[in-house]
Design a protein around this motif. Sequence first.
Motif, PDB file in Angstrom:
ATOM      1  N   ASP A 158     -68.124  80.204  62.557  1.00 26.85           N
ATOM      2  CA  ASP A 158     -67.468  79.161  61.760  1.00 26.85           C
ATOM      3  C   ASP A 158     -68.300  77.881  61.743  1.00 26.85           C
ATOM      4  N   ILE A 159     -68.883  77.533  62.888  1.00 24.20           N
ATOM      5  CA  ILE A 159     -69.722  76.335  62.956  1.00 24.20           C
ATOM      6  C   ILE A 159     -70.953  76.495  62.073  1.00 24.20           C
ATOM      7  N   MET A 160     -71.540  77.683  62.052  1.00 26.88           N
ATOM      8  CA  MET A 160     -72.705  77.928  61.201  1.00 26.88           C
ATOM      9  C   MET A 160     -72.324  77.827  59.726  1.00 26.88           C
ATOM     10  N   ILE A 161     -71.163  78.350  59.360  1.00 28.32           N
ATOM     11  CA  ILE A 161     -70.703  78.262  57.969  1.00 28.32           C
ATOM     12  C   ILE A 161     -70.447  76.803  57.598  1.00 28.32           C
ATOM     13  N   LEU A 162     -69.800  76.074  58.513  1.00 28.24           N
ATOM     14  CA  LEU A 162     -69.540  74.654  58.278  1.00 28.24           C
ATOM     15  C   LEU A 162     -70.852  73.888  58.108  1.00 28.24           C
ATOM     16  N   ASN A 163     -71.830  74.201  58.926  1.00 28.03           N
ATOM     17  CA  ASN A 163     -73.156  73.576  58.844  1.00 28.03           C
ATOM     18  C   ASN A 163     -73.790  73.842  57.481  1.00 28.03           C
ATOM     19  N   VAL A 189     -74.337  61.254  70.346  1.00 24.79           N
ATOM     20  CA  VAL A 189     -74.289  62.680  70.007  1.00 24.79           C
ATOM     21  C   VAL A 189     -75.380  63.030  68.996  1.00 24.79           C
ATOM     22  N   TYR A 190     -75.662  62.101  68.086  1.00 24.13           N
ATOM     23  CA  TYR A 190     -76.672  62.369  67.065  1.00 24.13           C
ATOM     24  C   TYR A 190     -78.076  62.450  67.655  1.00 24.13           C
ATOM     25  N   ALA A 191     -78.261  61.873  68.838  1.00 21.09           N
ATOM     26  CA  ALA A 191     -79.598  61.889  69.453  1.00 21.09           C
ATOM     27  C   ALA A 191     -79.907  63.213  70.135  1.00 21.09           C
ATOM     28  N   VAL A 192     -78.880  63.995  70.451  1.00 22.21           N
ATOM     29  CA  VAL A 192     -79.083  65.244  71.194  1.00 22.21           C
ATOM     30  C   VAL A 192     -79.994  66.216  70.443  1.00 22.21           C
ATOM     31  N   PRO A 193     -79.759  66.495  69.145  1.00 26.62           N
ATOM     32  CA  PRO A 193     -80.671  67.417  68.440  1.00 26.62           C
ATOM     33  C   PRO A 193     -82.108  66.904  68.398  1.00 26.62           C
ATOM     34  N   LEU A 241     -81.665  74.739  65.258  1.00 27.52           N
ATOM     35  CA  LEU A 241     -81.128  73.419  64.916  1.00 27.52           C
ATOM     36  C   LEU A 241     -80.756  73.350  63.440  1.00 27.52           C
ATOM     37  N   ILE A 242     -81.559  73.953  62.589  1.00 26.03           N
ATOM     38  CA  ILE A 242     -81.251  73.963  61.156  1.00 26.03           C
ATOM     39  C   ILE A 242     -79.937  74.689  60.895  1.00 26.03           C
ATOM     40  N   LEU A 243     -79.719  75.771  61.637  1.00 28.28           N
ATOM     41  CA  LEU A 243     -78.506  76.574  61.447  1.00 28.28           C
ATOM     42  C   LEU A 243     -77.252  75.950  62.056  1.00 28.28           C
ATOM     43  N   MET A 244     -77.434  75.091  63.076  1.00 33.50           N
ATOM     44  CA  MET A 244     -76.282  74.678  63.872  1.00 33.50           C
ATOM     45  C   MET A 244     -76.049  73.171  63.983  1.00 33.50           C
ATOM     46  N   THR A 245     -77.069  72.359  63.793  1.00 32.21           N
ATOM     47  CA  THR A 245     -76.993  70.943  64.192  1.00 32.21           C
ATOM     48  C   THR A 245     -75.782  70.217  63.639  1.00 32.21           C
ATOM     49  N   PHE A 246     -75.636  70.169  62.317  1.00 29.08           N
ATOM     50  CA  PHE A 246     -74.553  69.392  61.723  1.00 29.08           C
ATOM     51  C   PHE A 246     -73.188  69.960  62.104  1.00 29.08           C
ATOM     52  N   GLY A 247     -73.082  71.280  62.121  1.00 29.13           N
ATOM     53  CA  GLY A 247     -71.817  71.896  62.488  1.00 29.13           C
ATOM     54  C   GLY A 247     -71.420  71.588  63.916  1.00 29.13           C
TER      55      GLY A 247
END
Length: 260
Positions: A17-22, A157-161, A175-181
Motif C-alpha cells: 500500500d505504501i508503494m502504491i501511495l508513493n 523526517v524529510y532528512a532521513v532519505p 528510495l524511489i519506490l518508497m520514500t514519499f509513501g
Amino acid sequence: MFKLDSPLMNFLNKVADIMILNLMFIVFSIPFFTIGAAFSAAYYMGFKMVKNEETYIVKGFWKAFKENFKQATAIWLILVVVFGILIADYRIIAYSGIEFAQWIRIAMTTVTLVVLMGVVFLFPLQARFINPVKNTIKNAFLMALSHLPTAFLLVAVYAVPVVFLYFIPQSLPILILMTFGVVIYIKSFLLLRVFRKYEEAIINRNQVTPGDADDPEADSGIFAESDRIERENKMVRVFRNGKFVEVPESSLNQDAEAKK
C-alpha cells in the motif's frame, strides 16, 4: 505464517500500500502545480492507513485529490511564491558581493525554519479539516508553534532519505519506490496524535446546546480564533462522514430542536 491475516501478510500488504501511495503521489505531482493536491490526497490516505481504515488506495487517492484540488492548489501556489522569495534572498546574500550583517543571516535562517515548520502541517490540515485557505494556513503555523518538538521531528523526517542516499547510494531504487509513501505514513502517524485532541474538542463543542456554544470560556486551543470567526459568519465545524466539515450554525440549532 502465510495466512491472509498473519502479521507477515499484514506487513507485506502495508508495504504494498505504501508503494502504491508513493507511486500515486509521484504521478499526480508530475504537472508540478498539482503537487499541493497530491500531498493532500496522500495524507488523506495516510491517515486511513494508520487507522487501518483504507480500502482501495487508488480510488481513495483520486477521490481526495478531486475534493482538495482547488484549495490545495491555491496553498501550493502561495508556497511556491514564498519559497521563491526565500531562495532569491539567499542568492542575494550569497552572490551579491555585499557583506550582510550577521543578524540578517540569523533572521533569514529563523524565518526559513518557521516557514518549514508551518508547511509540514499545511497539507495534513487540508486533508483532515475543511477550512478557508486563510484559516488553514493560520492554523498550520499556530499548531507548529504550539507543538515545537513534533514540528522539528516532522521536518527532520524529510532528512532521513537524504542521509540514507548519502551513506548508501545503492539504496536509490528502493528510495524511489518508497520514500514519499514512507514519509507520509510516518508523518500521518505523528500528526494523528496531535490532531486527536483538537478533533475531540471540536466534536464536544458542537455537541453542547446552542446557548452554551456562545460561551467565551468554551473557546480554547489552537482553533479558538478561527472558530469564533466562523461562528460570527454563522458557520461551525462538525464531524461527518469521516471528516470535519463546516455547516451553518442554524442547521445545528434545527437539529437540536428536532431532537427535543
